[in-house]
Design a protein around this motif. Sequence first.
Motif, PDB file in Angstrom:
ATOM      1  N   LEU A 257      62.173  86.360  77.672  1.00 54.15           N
ATOM      2  CA  LEU A 257      61.522  85.102  78.010  1.00 54.15           C
ATOM      3  C   LEU A 257      61.031  85.170  79.443  1.00 54.15           C
ATOM      4  N   VAL A 258      59.881  84.592  79.685  1.00 53.63           N
ATOM      5  CA  VAL A 258      59.341  84.462  81.032  1.00 53.63           C
ATOM      6  C   VAL A 258      59.498  83.001  81.409  1.00 53.63           C
ATOM      7  N   ALA A 259      60.206  82.736  82.476  1.00 54.99           N
ATOM      8  CA  ALA A 259      60.551  81.361  82.843  1.00 54.99           C
ATOM      9  C   ALA A 259      59.325  80.479  83.047  1.00 54.99           C
ATOM     10  N   GLU A 260      58.247  81.059  83.520  1.00 55.01           N
ATOM     11  CA  GLU A 260      57.067  80.254  83.828  1.00 55.01           C
ATOM     12  C   GLU A 260      56.129  80.087  82.640  1.00 55.01           C
ATOM     13  N   LEU A 261      56.468  80.713  81.521  1.00 56.64           N
ATOM     14  CA  LEU A 261      55.608  80.628  80.346  1.00 56.64           C
ATOM     15  C   LEU A 261      56.388  80.035  79.177  1.00 56.64           C
ATOM     16  N   ASP A 262      55.679  79.614  78.163  1.00 57.30           N
ATOM     17  CA  ASP A 262      56.274  79.033  76.974  1.00 57.30           C
ATOM     18  C   ASP A 262      57.003  80.103  76.164  1.00 57.30           C
ATOM     19  N   ARG A 263      57.952  79.669  75.342  1.00 55.96           N
ATOM     20  CA  ARG A 263      58.691  80.617  74.496  1.00 55.96           C
ATOM     21  C   ARG A 263      57.761  81.349  73.533  1.00 55.96           C
ATOM     22  N   ASN A 264      56.749  80.695  73.085  1.00 54.92           N
ATOM     23  CA  ASN A 264      55.861  81.260  72.069  1.00 54.92           C
ATOM     24  C   ASN A 264      54.595  81.854  72.673  1.00 54.92           C
ATOM     25  N   VAL A 265      54.703  82.366  73.877  1.00 53.88           N
ATOM     26  CA  VAL A 265      53.526  82.931  74.525  1.00 53.88           C
ATOM     27  C   VAL A 265      53.075  84.175  73.762  1.00 53.88           C
ATOM     28  N   ASP A 266      51.779  84.345  73.691  1.00 55.36           N
ATOM     29  CA  ASP A 266      51.182  85.464  72.978  1.00 55.36           C
ATOM     30  C   ASP A 266      51.473  86.772  73.727  1.00 55.36           C
ATOM     31  N   PRO A 267      51.821  87.856  73.045  1.00 58.07           N
ATOM     32  CA  PRO A 267      52.077  89.136  73.709  1.00 58.07           C
ATOM     33  C   PRO A 267      50.888  89.622  74.545  1.00 58.07           C
ATOM     34  N   PHE A 268      49.669  89.266  74.143  1.00 59.56           N
ATOM     35  CA  PHE A 268      48.492  89.651  74.915  1.00 59.56           C
ATOM     36  C   PHE A 268      48.541  89.051  76.323  1.00 59.56           C
ATOM     37  N   VAL A 269      48.983  87.805  76.419  1.00 57.53           N
ATOM     38  CA  VAL A 269      49.107  87.147  77.723  1.00 57.53           C
ATOM     39  C   VAL A 269      50.153  87.855  78.565  1.00 57.53           C
TER      40      VAL A 269
ATOM     41  N   LEU B 294      48.660  90.910  79.997  1.00 53.14           N
ATOM     42  CA  LEU B 294      47.789  90.578  81.129  1.00 53.14           C
ATOM     43  C   LEU B 294      48.601  90.337  82.399  1.00 53.14           C
ATOM     44  N   PHE B 295      49.687  89.559  82.275  1.00 57.73           N
ATOM     45  CA  PHE B 295      50.549  89.304  83.436  1.00 57.73           C
ATOM     46  C   PHE B 295      51.133  90.610  83.978  1.00 57.73           C
ATOM     47  N   ALA B 296      51.557  91.482  83.083  1.00 59.80           N
ATOM     48  CA  ALA B 296      52.140  92.758  83.501  1.00 59.80           C
ATOM     49  C   ALA B 296      51.092  93.610  84.222  1.00 59.80           C
ATOM     50  N   ALA B 297      49.878  93.638  83.697  1.00 61.69           N
ATOM     51  CA  ALA B 297      48.813  94.418  84.333  1.00 61.69           C
ATOM     52  C   ALA B 297      48.471  93.856  85.709  1.00 61.69           C
ATOM     53  N   LEU B 298      48.416  92.540  85.837  1.00 61.40           N
ATOM     54  CA  LEU B 298      48.144  91.924  87.131  1.00 61.40           C
ATOM     55  C   LEU B 298      49.263  92.212  88.127  1.00 61.40           C
ATOM     56  N   ALA B 299      50.505  92.164  87.678  1.00 61.35           N
ATOM     57  CA  ALA B 299      51.633  92.455  88.561  1.00 61.35           C
ATOM     58  C   ALA B 299      51.591  93.901  89.038  1.00 61.35           C
ATOM     59  N   GLU B 300      51.242  94.819  88.139  1.00 56.62           N
ATOM     60  CA  GLU B 300      51.153  96.229  88.528  1.00 56.62           C
ATOM     61  C   GLU B 300      50.031  96.439  89.545  1.00 56.62           C
ATOM     62  N   LYS B 301      48.898  95.768  89.354  1.00 49.02           N
ATOM     63  CA  LYS B 301      47.794  95.876  90.302  1.00 49.02           C
ATOM     64  C   LYS B 301      48.188  95.320  91.663  1.00 49.02           C
ATOM     65  N   GLU B 302      48.866  94.174  91.686  1.00 51.31           N
ATOM     66  CA  GLU B 302      49.309  93.571  92.942  1.00 51.31           C
ATOM     67  C   GLU B 302      50.289  94.490  93.662  1.00 51.31           C
ATOM     68  N   ARG B 303      51.190  95.149  92.921  1.00 53.24           N
ATOM     69  CA  ARG B 303      52.124  96.090  93.524  1.00 53.24           C
ATOM     70  C   ARG B 303      51.372  97.223  94.206  1.00 53.24           C
ATOM     71  N   ALA B 304      50.348  97.743  93.552  1.00 53.69           N
ATOM     72  CA  ALA B 304      49.559  98.822  94.134  1.00 53.69           C
ATOM     73  C   ALA B 304      48.825  98.351  95.389  1.00 53.69           C
ATOM     74  N   LEU B 305      48.279  97.130  95.362  1.00 53.74           N
ATOM     75  CA  LEU B 305      47.579  96.601  96.529  1.00 53.74           C
ATOM     76  C   LEU B 305      48.533  96.396  97.705  1.00 53.74           C
ATOM     77  N   ILE B 306      49.726  95.879  97.432  1.00 56.24           N
ATOM     78  CA  ILE B 306      50.719  95.685  98.493  1.00 56.24           C
ATOM     79  C   ILE B 306      51.085  97.033  99.102  1.00 56.24           C
ATOM     80  N   SER B 307      51.282  98.028  98.263  1.00 51.31           N
ATOM     81  CA  SER B 307      51.632  99.362  98.750  1.00 51.31           C
ATOM     82  C   SER B 307      50.544  99.920  99.660  1.00 51.31           C
ATOM     83  N   THR B 308      49.303  99.775  99.245  1.00 49.60           N
ATOM     84  CA  THR B 308      48.184 100.278 100.050  1.00 49.60           C
ATOM     85  C   THR B 308      48.090  99.541 101.377  1.00 49.60           C
TER      86      THR B 308
END
Length: 127
Positions: free
Chosen positions: A8-20, A23-37
């Motif tokens: 479960l993701v606390a900020e999202l609904d229990r029935n959130v679509d796996p596609f969403v 997307l969140f995971a991809a955005l988090a990975e991109k942000e991690r790379a930007l912070i590192s750079t």
Amino acid sequence: MAHKVPFLVAELDRNVDPFVLHLFAALAEKERALISTRTRLALAAAKARGVTLGNPKLHVARSGAVEAVKVEADRYAANILPIIREAQKAGATTLRQIAEALNARGVATARGGQWHAKSVSNILERA
């Protein structure tokens, strides 16, 4: 997600679509790379300006830590030495026999391990 483990993701609904979630995971990975750079570039710029990175008194901290370790090792050796002397009086003549006697008594090394000839030798040298 790859192992199909439900979570479960606390900020999202229990029935959130796996596609969403993807997307969140991809955005988090991109942000991690930007912070590192950004961090790497900022540290390089600071170093180029002549800023001393890290602890400027590291040598003082390190020498204090080494001294503390030596004091603790000396204290431990002083506590173990009488037990070693007892084992020697009981007939243990070699370092291996002393180690076996310490292990038989259930005396642990300073780090909680088993005694060996070399660890007994180290204690005797320190004493």
